[in-house]
Design a protein around this motif. Structure first.
Motif, PDB file in Angstrom:
ATOM      1  N   LEU A  84     -18.884 -12.986  77.853  1.00  0.00           N
ATOM      2  CA  LEU A  84     -17.828 -12.761  78.763  1.00  0.00           C
ATOM      3  C   LEU A  84     -18.826 -12.415  80.141  1.00  0.00           C
ATOM      4  N   ASP A  85     -18.111 -12.615  81.196  1.00  0.00           N
ATOM      5  CA  ASP A  85     -18.804 -12.360  82.655  1.00  0.00           C
ATOM      6  C   ASP A  85     -18.271 -11.160  82.934  1.00  0.00           C
ATOM      7  N   LEU A  86     -17.013 -10.777  82.632  1.00  0.00           N
ATOM      8  CA  LEU A  86     -16.413  -9.439  83.040  1.00  0.00           C
ATOM      9  C   LEU A  86     -15.362  -8.824  82.276  1.00  0.00           C
ATOM     10  N   VAL A  87     -15.478  -7.618  81.824  1.00  0.00           N
ATOM     11  CA  VAL A  87     -14.474  -6.931  81.033  1.00  0.00           C
ATOM     12  C   VAL A  87     -13.524  -5.965  81.915  1.00  0.00           C
ATOM     13  N   ILE A  88     -12.545  -6.156  82.024  1.00  0.00           N
ATOM     14  CA  ILE A  88     -11.390  -5.171  82.598  1.00  0.00           C
ATOM     15  C   ILE A  88     -10.697  -4.433  81.617  1.00  0.00           C
ATOM     16  N   ILE A  89     -10.896  -3.040  81.954  1.00  0.00           N
ATOM     17  CA  ILE A  89     -10.427  -1.990  81.077  1.00  0.00           C
ATOM     18  C   ILE A  89      -9.273  -1.162  81.991  1.00  0.00           C
ATOM     19  N   MET A  90      -8.013  -1.115  81.431  1.00  0.00           N
ATOM     20  CA  MET A  90      -6.798  -0.433  82.008  1.00  0.00           C
ATOM     21  C   MET A  90      -6.107  -0.021  81.019  1.00  0.00           C
ATOM     22  N   LEU A  91      -6.496   1.338  80.451  1.00  0.00           N
ATOM     23  CA  LEU A  91      -5.851   2.370  79.620  1.00  0.00           C
ATOM     24  C   LEU A  91      -5.788   3.744  79.922  1.00  0.00           C
ATOM     25  N   GLY A  92      -5.084   4.457  79.183  1.00  0.00           N
ATOM     26  CA  GLY A  92      -4.832   5.588  79.563  1.00  0.00           C
ATOM     27  C   GLY A  92      -3.475   6.149  79.576  1.00  0.00           C
ATOM     28  N   LEU A  93      -2.296   5.472  80.023  1.00  0.00           N
ATOM     29  CA  LEU A  93      -1.112   5.953  80.014  1.00  0.00           C
ATOM     30  C   LEU A  93      -0.522   6.273  78.761  1.00  0.00           C
ATOM     31  N   ASN A  94      -0.809   5.571  77.793  1.00  0.00           N
ATOM     32  CA  ASN A  94      -0.185   6.099  76.537  1.00  0.00           C
ATOM     33  C   ASN A  94      -0.714   7.358  75.848  1.00  0.00           C
ATOM     34  N   ASP A  95      -1.979   7.426  76.382  1.00  0.00           N
ATOM     35  CA  ASP A  95      -2.498   8.943  76.074  1.00  0.00           C
ATOM     36  C   ASP A  95      -1.591  10.143  76.381  1.00  0.00           C
ATOM     37  N   LEU A  96      -0.726   9.843  77.518  1.00  0.00           N
ATOM     38  CA  LEU A  96       0.010  10.863  77.795  1.00  0.00           C
ATOM     39  C   LEU A  96       1.105  11.060  77.151  1.00  0.00           C
ATOM     40  N   LYS A  97       1.323  10.616  76.139  1.00  0.00           N
ATOM     41  CA  LYS A  97       2.687  10.758  75.292  1.00  0.00           C
ATOM     42  C   LYS A  97       2.675  12.051  74.753  1.00  0.00           C
ATOM     43  N   LYS A  98       3.904  12.808  74.626  1.00  0.00           N
ATOM     44  CA  LYS A  98       3.935  13.980  74.082  1.00  0.00           C
ATOM     45  C   LYS A  98       3.165  14.207  72.884  1.00  0.00           C
ATOM     46  N   GLU A  99       3.247  13.205  71.829  1.00  0.00           N
ATOM     47  CA  GLU A  99       2.822  13.517  70.715  1.00  0.00           C
ATOM     48  C   GLU A  99       1.276  13.766  70.617  1.00  0.00           C
ATOM     49  N   PHE A 100       0.632  13.252  71.782  1.00  0.00           N
ATOM     50  CA  PHE A 100      -0.760  13.528  71.630  1.00  0.00           C
ATOM     51  C   PHE A 100      -1.141  14.974  72.211  1.00  0.00           C
ATOM     52  N   ASN A 101      -0.378  15.833  72.323  1.00  0.00           N
ATOM     53  CA  ASN A 101      -0.534  17.302  72.740  1.00  0.00           C
ATOM     54  C   ASN A 101      -1.349  17.418  74.094  1.00  0.00           C
ATOM     55  N   ASN A 102      -0.329  17.038  75.025  1.00  0.00           N
ATOM     56  CA  ASN A 102      -0.533  17.128  76.362  1.00  0.00           C
ATOM     57  C   ASN A 102      -2.016  16.793  76.622  1.00  0.00           C
ATOM     58  N   ARG A 103      -2.522  15.628  76.521  1.00  0.00           N
ATOM     59  CA  ARG A 103      -3.677  15.004  76.921  1.00  0.00           C
ATOM     60  C   ARG A 103      -3.719  14.970  78.372  1.00  0.00           C
ATOM     61  N   THR A 104      -4.664  15.090  79.136  1.00  0.00           N
ATOM     62  CA  THR A 104      -5.058  15.187  80.783  1.00  0.00           C
ATOM     63  C   THR A 104      -5.855  13.962  80.921  1.00  0.00           C
ATOM     64  N   SER A 105      -6.187  13.946  82.355  1.00  0.00           N
ATOM     65  CA  SER A 105      -6.866  12.915  83.052  1.00  0.00           C
ATOM     66  C   SER A 105      -8.478  13.020  82.535  1.00  0.00           C
ATOM     67  N   GLN A 106      -8.938  14.164  81.907  1.00  0.00           N
ATOM     68  CA  GLN A 106     -10.428  14.575  81.707  1.00  0.00           C
ATOM     69  C   GLN A 106     -10.282  13.872  80.252  1.00  0.00           C
ATOM     70  N   HIS A 107      -9.389  14.013  79.408  1.00  0.00           N
ATOM     71  CA  HIS A 107      -9.189  13.376  78.082  1.00  0.00           C
ATOM     72  C   HIS A 107      -9.274  11.910  78.139  1.00  0.00           C
ATOM     73  N   ILE A 108      -8.735  11.353  79.040  1.00  0.00           N
ATOM     74  CA  ILE A 108      -8.529   9.841  79.379  1.00  0.00           C
ATOM     75  C   ILE A 108      -9.962   9.314  79.671  1.00  0.00           C
ATOM     76  N   THR A 109     -10.518  10.046  80.485  1.00  0.00           N
ATOM     77  CA  THR A 109     -11.805   9.683  81.034  1.00  0.00           C
ATOM     78  C   THR A 109     -12.793   9.781  79.891  1.00  0.00           C
ATOM     79  N   GLN A 110     -12.624  10.801  79.243  1.00  0.00           N
ATOM     80  CA  GLN A 110     -13.658  10.683  77.868  1.00  0.00           C
ATOM     81  C   GLN A 110     -13.550   9.432  77.044  1.00  0.00           C
TER      82      GLN A 110
END
Length: 222
Positions: A84-110
């Motif tokens: 692979l010459d490049l890996v594009i990663i775009m994730l995080g929106l689903n972490d914000l679902k209520k069932e995950f107990n109010n995840r924040t941008s800091q959690h997504i960054t981790q």
């Protein structure tokens, strides 16, 4: 031929806004990955789709099949499509679902950091001698919607995502080379139909943003 892996969630899969239950999918030529393939030189670039509805950064669902945690199969997916010459990663929106107990941008960054470390631990880059370069994309911000599915599932998500771009930018700056960052929020507006998915216009806009970003990464003229 340069291979680009696009690792994401339903906005990479091509989920049609509001099509909960029936899960309609935009066709390949409408999805941003397909449009990116058209915009880049098809003779020299191969754009690989790896989008999965509901995919998180590093979280397991309690009521869905395994495989939606972004860190779970990433190594195998990288190996499957290597080199692979490049890996594009775009994730995080689903972490914000209520069932995950109010995840924040800091959690997504981790969670994003965990994926970066997985990619960097491999030798699946060009010539299979080192890890591939990485492009981290900060997701567009959810918009106001009357969609009942989203109102309940993503309660408070917009506020909790506000600092994501800044946090991811700092994360990327901690690495010395071969890792890039772009904030999609100033360029893309998510669909007002459900507030969390790309519509046709957003797919086109995002493809154009990725096209420009990738050409800058590879020092190519527009």
């Amino acid at each position: 031929m340069k291979s680009i892996l696009c690792y994401g969630d339903s906005n990479t899969w091509g989920f049609v806004p509001g099509s909960f239950g029936i899960r309609e999918r935009f066709d390949r030529n409408t999805r941003w990955t397909g449009r990116l393939q058209q915009l880049l030189d098809p003779a020299h670039f191969y754009v690989i789709e790896e989008g999965l509805n509901g995919r998180t950064t590093n979280l397991d669902y309690g009521n869905k099949p395994d495989g939606r945690r972004g860190t779970e199969f990433l190594s195998a997916i990288l190996y499957t499509h290597s080199p692979l010459d490049l890996v594009i990663i775009m994730l995080g929106l689903n972490d914000l679902k209520k069932e995950f107990n109010n995840r924040t941008s800091q959690h997504i960054t981790q969670g994003t950091k965990e994926m970066i470390e997985i990619v960097r631990s491999t030798n699946f880059g060009p010539n299979m001698q080192s890890s591939p370069p990485i492009l981290i994309v900060s997701s567009p911000i959810p918009v106001e919607t009357k969609c009942s599915n989203v109102l309940d599932m993503f309660e408070g998500a917009k506020e909790r995502l506000q600092n994501l771009a800044d946090n991811l930018k700092v994360l990327v700056s901690e690495y010395d080379k071969d890792i890039y960052f772009v904030d999609a929020a100033p360029h893309i507006q998510l669909s007002p139909v459900d507030g969390i998915h790309f519509d046709k216009k957003a797919h086109e806009q995002f493809a154009l943003l990725m096209n420009d970003t990738i050409k800058n990464i590879f020092n190519l003229s527009s």
